[in-house]
Design a protein around this motif. Sequence first.
Motif, mmCIF file in Angstrom:
data_model
loop_
_atom_site.group_PDB
_atom_site.id
_atom_site.type_symbol
_atom_site.label_atom_id
_atom_site.label_comp_id
_atom_site.label_asym_id
_atom_site.label_seq_id
_atom_site.Cartn_x
_atom_site.Cartn_y
_atom_site.Cartn_z
ATOM 1 N N CYS A 1 38.482 35.892 40.727
ATOM 2 C CA CYS A 1 38.263 35.829 42.161
ATOM 3 C C CYS A 1 37.328 34.641 42.422
ATOM 4 O O CYS A 1 36.394 34.406 41.638
ATOM 5 C CB CYS A 1 37.620 37.143 42.599
ATOM 6 N N LEU B 1 30.692 37.970 42.553
ATOM 7 C CA LEU B 1 32.103 38.343 42.669
ATOM 8 C C LEU B 1 32.451 39.173 41.440
ATOM 9 O O LEU B 1 32.304 38.686 40.314
ATOM 10 C CB LEU B 1 32.979 37.092 42.750
ATOM 11 N N SER C 1 45.345 31.980 48.076
ATOM 12 C CA SER C 1 44.172 31.985 48.943
ATOM 13 C C SER C 1 44.477 32.715 50.229
ATOM 14 O O SER C 1 45.651 32.801 50.641
ATOM 15 C CB SER C 1 43.737 30.547 49.288
ATOM 16 N N ARG D 1 42.751 41.068 52.210
ATOM 17 C CA ARG D 1 41.293 41.235 52.221
ATOM 18 C C ARG D 1 40.919 42.342 53.187
ATOM 19 O O ARG D 1 41.624 42.601 54.169
ATOM 20 C CB ARG D 1 40.592 39.936 52.601
ATOM 21 N N MET E 1 38.981 33.053 50.644
ATOM 22 C CA MET E 1 38.837 33.591 49.295
ATOM 23 C C MET E 1 40.109 33.290 48.518
ATOM 24 O O MET E 1 41.204 33.198 49.096
ATOM 25 C CB MET E 1 38.577 35.098 49.332
ATOM 26 N N LYS F 1 35.430 31.764 45.442
ATOM 27 C CA LYS F 1 35.021 31.415 46.810
ATOM 28 C C LYS F 1 35.003 29.901 46.943
ATOM 29 O O LYS F 1 34.547 29.202 46.042
ATOM 30 C CB LYS F 1 33.626 31.993 47.070
ATOM 31 N N ALA G 1 32.799 41.420 46.698
ATOM 32 C CA ALA G 1 31.943 40.257 46.926
ATOM 33 C C ALA G 1 30.614 40.676 47.539
ATOM 34 O O ALA G 1 30.550 41.631 48.324
ATOM 35 C CB ALA G 1 32.650 39.268 47.844
#
Length: 122
Positions: free
Chosen positions: A100, A3, A49, A76, A33, A102, A23
């Motif tokens: 950032c 990332l 998120s 996104r 994400m 995950k 990513a």
Amino acid sequence: VQLVESGGGLVQPGGSLTLSCAASGFTFDYYYMSWVRQAPGKGLEWVSSISSDGSESDVGDTYYADSVKGRFTISRDNAKSTVYLRLNSLKSEDTALYYCAKTCSGSRCESRGQGTQVTVSA
């Protein structure tokens, strides 16, 4: 998992920035994400998120901390494996290292990038 954040900088109060996170190393469109941040001397704080549902016609479900709701916008682009955070009406208390991430549960995340610094100062 990799990332890579970008887009941070120095901005005056009331200003705006857009952070990006590229990513790779996993199937991006399968995963929620998130963005988390860490202010100087403080712990990690979950910021926002976005669900994995995002597509060209569906922005996906989005979630925000109360402290940024109405000022920040997460989005996104699954075709580019990139997640964005638009920061508007910035305040000094938004100064932090923005990561950032995950697969987060609150501010606890499976993977984070190296971060991009946002400094809000006159």
